[in-house]
Design an enzyme around this catalytic site. Structure first.
Site, PDB file in Angstrom:
ATOM      1  N   CYS A  29      36.843  31.710  67.880  1.00 52.20           N
ATOM      2  CA  CYS A  29      36.794  30.307  67.435  1.00 52.20           C
ATOM      3  C   CYS A  29      37.598  29.378  68.340  1.00 52.20           C
ATOM      4  O   CYS A  29      37.434  28.157  68.277  1.00 52.20           O
ATOM      5  CB  CYS A  29      37.301  30.181  66.005  1.00 52.20           C
ATOM      6  SG  CYS A  29      36.325  31.140  64.847  1.00 52.20           S
ATOM      7  N   HIS A  41      40.029  22.925  63.902  1.00 52.15           N
ATOM      8  CA  HIS A  41      38.979  23.925  63.720  1.00 52.15           C
ATOM      9  C   HIS A  41      38.527  23.889  62.261  1.00 52.15           C
ATOM     10  O   HIS A  41      39.355  23.819  61.351  1.00 52.15           O
ATOM     11  CB  HIS A  41      39.542  25.306  64.082  1.00 52.15           C
ATOM     12  CG  HIS A  41      38.589  26.423  63.809  1.00 52.15           C
ATOM     13  ND1 HIS A  41      37.252  26.351  64.158  1.00 52.15           N
ATOM     14  CD2 HIS A  41      38.773  27.631  63.230  1.00 52.15           C
ATOM     15  CE1 HIS A  41      36.659  27.482  63.790  1.00 52.15           C
ATOM     16  NE2 HIS A  41      37.557  28.265  63.228  1.00 52.15           N
ATOM     17  N   ASN A  62      31.921  27.227  59.215  1.00 52.18           N
ATOM     18  CA  ASN A  62      32.715  27.619  60.384  1.00 52.18           C
ATOM     19  C   ASN A  62      31.754  27.991  61.516  1.00 52.18           C
ATOM     20  O   ASN A  62      31.097  29.023  61.461  1.00 52.18           O
ATOM     21  CB  ASN A  62      33.616  28.810  60.009  1.00 52.18           C
ATOM     22  CG  ASN A  62      34.475  29.256  61.183  1.00 52.18           C
ATOM     23  OD1 ASN A  62      34.291  28.814  62.322  1.00 52.18           O
ATOM     24  ND2 ASN A  62      35.410  30.139  60.911  1.00 52.18           N
TER      25      ASN A  62
HETATM   26  N1  COA Z   1      31.556  34.194  45.918  1.00 54.64           N
HETATM   27  C1  COA Z   1      32.203  34.573  44.813  1.00 54.64           C
HETATM   28  N2  COA Z   1      33.274  35.385  44.822  1.00 54.64           N
HETATM   29  C2  COA Z   1      33.702  35.805  46.012  1.00 54.64           C
HETATM   30  C3  COA Z   1      33.078  35.446  47.219  1.00 54.64           C
HETATM   31  C4  COA Z   1      31.958  34.609  47.132  1.00 54.64           C
HETATM   32  N3  COA Z   1      31.307  34.204  48.225  1.00 54.64           N
HETATM   33  N4  COA Z   1      33.746  36.014  48.237  1.00 54.64           N
HETATM   34  C5  COA Z   1      34.756  36.709  47.706  1.00 54.64           C
HETATM   35  N5  COA Z   1      34.728  36.603  46.353  1.00 54.64           N
HETATM   36  C6  COA Z   1      35.623  37.178  45.373  1.00 54.64           C
HETATM   37  C7  COA Z   1      36.399  38.356  45.911  1.00 54.64           C
HETATM   38  O1  COA Z   1      35.622  39.522  45.845  1.00 54.64           O
HETATM   39  C8  COA Z   1      37.593  38.388  44.977  1.00 54.64           C
HETATM   40  O2  COA Z   1      37.202  39.020  43.811  1.00 54.64           O
HETATM   41  P1  COA Z   1      38.199  40.085  43.080  1.00 54.64           P
HETATM   42  O3  COA Z   1      39.445  39.291  42.761  1.00 54.64           O
HETATM   43  O4  COA Z   1      37.415  40.525  41.901  1.00 54.64           O
HETATM   44  O5  COA Z   1      38.450  41.146  44.111  1.00 54.64           O
HETATM   45  C9  COA Z   1      37.804  36.917  44.614  1.00 54.64           C
HETATM   46  O6  COA Z   1      36.612  36.234  45.000  1.00 54.64           O
HETATM   47  C10 COA Z   1      38.982  36.282  45.320  1.00 54.64           C
HETATM   48  O7  COA Z   1      38.944  36.618  46.667  1.00 54.64           O
HETATM   49  P2  COA Z   1      40.100  36.185  47.588  1.00 54.64           P
HETATM   50  O8  COA Z   1      39.975  36.960  48.852  1.00 54.64           O
HETATM   51  O9  COA Z   1      41.399  36.209  46.844  1.00 54.64           O
HETATM   52  O10 COA Z   1      39.744  34.644  47.840  1.00 54.64           O
HETATM   53  P3  COA Z   1      40.489  33.634  48.738  1.00 54.64           P
HETATM   54  O11 COA Z   1      41.040  32.552  47.913  1.00 54.64           O
HETATM   55  O12 COA Z   1      41.414  34.289  49.726  1.00 54.64           O
HETATM   56  O13 COA Z   1      39.280  33.024  49.597  1.00 54.64           O
HETATM   57  C11 COA Z   1      38.329  33.199  51.782  1.00 54.64           C
HETATM   58  C12 COA Z   1      38.532  33.883  50.442  1.00 54.64           C
HETATM   59  C13 COA Z   1      37.562  34.143  52.701  1.00 54.64           C
HETATM   60  C14 COA Z   1      37.527  31.925  51.556  1.00 54.64           C
HETATM   61  C15 COA Z   1      39.712  32.826  52.375  1.00 54.64           C
HETATM   62  O14 COA Z   1      40.555  33.950  52.331  1.00 54.64           O
HETATM   63  C16 COA Z   1      39.611  32.334  53.778  1.00 54.64           C
HETATM   64  O15 COA Z   1      39.076  31.283  54.049  1.00 54.64           O
HETATM   65  N6  COA Z   1      40.192  33.073  54.724  1.00 54.64           N
HETATM   66  C17 COA Z   1      40.178  32.677  56.118  1.00 54.64           C
HETATM   67  C18 COA Z   1      38.837  32.974  56.713  1.00 54.64           C
HETATM   68  C19 COA Z   1      38.664  32.331  58.024  1.00 54.64           C
HETATM   69  O16 COA Z   1      39.017  31.200  58.188  1.00 54.64           O
HETATM   70  N7  COA Z   1      38.091  33.071  58.963  1.00 54.64           N
HETATM   71  C20 COA Z   1      37.804  32.590  60.246  1.00 54.64           C
HETATM   72  C21 COA Z   1      39.034  32.285  60.993  1.00 54.64           C
HETATM   73  S1  COA Z   1      38.625  31.515  62.455  1.00 54.64           S
END
Ligand code: COA
Length: 322
Positions: free
Chosen positions: A113, A249, A279
């Site tokens: 990214c 970003h 993203n």
């Molecule tokens: N829809 C519904 N539920 C979802 C889901 C979706 N698309 N994706 C994940 N979940 C669920 C998970 O399975 C988890 O369930 P559980 O508690 O039963 O295990 C729950 O939602 C919470 O997941 P969690 O990982 O705690 O959510 P979060 O608040 O951390 O958000 C992201 C997840 C991926 C959105 C967040 O962590 C994020 O943005 N991370 C950075 C990613 C990124 O920027 N990557 C590129 C970098 S350049």
């Protein structure tokens, strides 16, 4: 003193738009979950026969037009991408040939990214060293081709697109500071498991998909982006309130808000496109930049900070007078 300055921007987004409601029909998710956790509402996806270089060519034409320069005026092409058309020839050479840019250095640069920030910083150095007069710099990705569309943890996050800028030699700034960084210890938190010299046999199977530990990526991203933004301002002797715009970003609205908060910057000064683009990896910053230049928010002479973070991890910033 010699500087480099952006004189034109352009962007391309594929025709096909996939909304959160479309995704509700594909995986166990909801529009509400995606919007509140990520800020994404829709994303663009390339057609099956469309490539990264196809998008680059469209974005580059608009950037060249905006700069008022011809392809024959360009003497360097750098494309930040992690989803090149082929292993080789590199995307830079494909774009160079298709636009009719005469023989010159042309390359693609892989920093996930952060690809566009790495590419822009590299072009800036060549221009200030006097080796290059006018560079075409792009960030472009077909990242949706690397996704497992049955994995709700990743498929809701990403989108495709290309952004381009023309960077020219100038007596006036221009780019004021660039900072790049990387730390390979984090490789397992965000990676694509198939490459030309590793596990190529997995290509085309279920195992060939972006792997991500979202929560951990989130934590490091927030800290690192805050640090890299502060460092850019400190090294230029600029206080956050002098900044006209932050072009971050576009990975997650919560990461963007956390960075703005650390800088004490009101969200009115932050360009946000994550709701429309998702993203788009290396394309994210130049897409956001072009959006705000063309809608009149970013004006000539304004102070703009761009920053990115990605797999590796890699990170970087560019502070400039537009
Ligand atoms: N829809 C519904 N539920 C979802 C889901 C979706 N698309 N994706 C994940 N979940 C669920 C998970 O399975 C988890 O369930 P559980 O508690 O039963 O295990 C729950 O939602 C919470 O997941 P969690 O990982 O705690 O959510 P979060 O608040 O951390 O958000 C992201 C997840 C991926 C959105 C967040 O962590 C994020 O943005 N991370 C950075 C990613 C990124 O920027 N990557 C590129 C970098 S350049």
């Amino acid at each position: 003193m010699t500087y480099s300055r952006i004189t034109g921007t352009g962007r391309y987004l594929p025709e096909k738009v996939l909304t959160n409601f479309d995704l509700e029909k594909m995986v166990d998710t909801t529009d509400e979950w995606i919007r509140t956790r990520t800020g994404v509402e829709r994303r663009h996806c390339v057609a099956e026969d469309q490539t990264t270089s196809d998008m680059c060519v469209e974005a580059a034409r608009l950037a060249l037009d905006a700069a008022g320069v011809a392809p024959t005026d360009i003497d360097m092409v750098i494309v930040g991408t992690t989803s090149p058309d082929l292993v080789f020839p590199n995307v830079g050479t494909i774009v160079q040939h298709r636009l009719g840019i005469p023989a010159c250095p042309a390359v693609s640069l892989e920093a996930a990214c952060t690809g566009f920030i790495y590419a822009l910083s590299t072009a800036d150095k060549y221009i200030r060293a006097g080796d290059v007069k006018r560079a075409l710099v792009l960030g472009a990705e077909c990242i949706t081709k690397l996704i497992d569309w049955s994995d709700r943890n990743t498929c809701v996050l990403f989108g495709d697109g290309a952004g381009a800028v023309v960077l020219e030699r100038s007596d006036e700034p221009g780019i004021l500071t660039t900072h790049l960084g990387a730390d390979g210890q984090y490789r397992d938190l965000l990676y694509y498991p198939v490459g030309a010299s590793k596990d190529l046999a997995k290509a085309g199977t279920d195992e060939a998909a972006i792997m991500m530990t979202g929560k951990e990526v989130f934590k490091v991203a927030v800290t690192t982006l805050g640090d890299v933004a502060s460092r850019a301002l400190e090294s230029a002797g600029v206080s956050p309130d002098e900044l006209d715009w932050l072009v971050p970003h576009q990975a997650n609205i919560r990461i963007i808000q956390a960075t703005a908060k650390r800088l004490n910057l009101p969200m009115e000064k932050v360009i946000v496109t994550v709701q429309d683009h998702g993203n788009t990896s290396a394309a994210s910053v130049p897409l956001a930049l072009d959006t705000a230049v063309r809608d009149g928010r970013i004006k000539p002479g304004q102070l703009v900070l761009m920053e990115a973070f990605g797999g590796g991890f890699t990170w970087g910033s560019v502070l400039m007078r537009f």
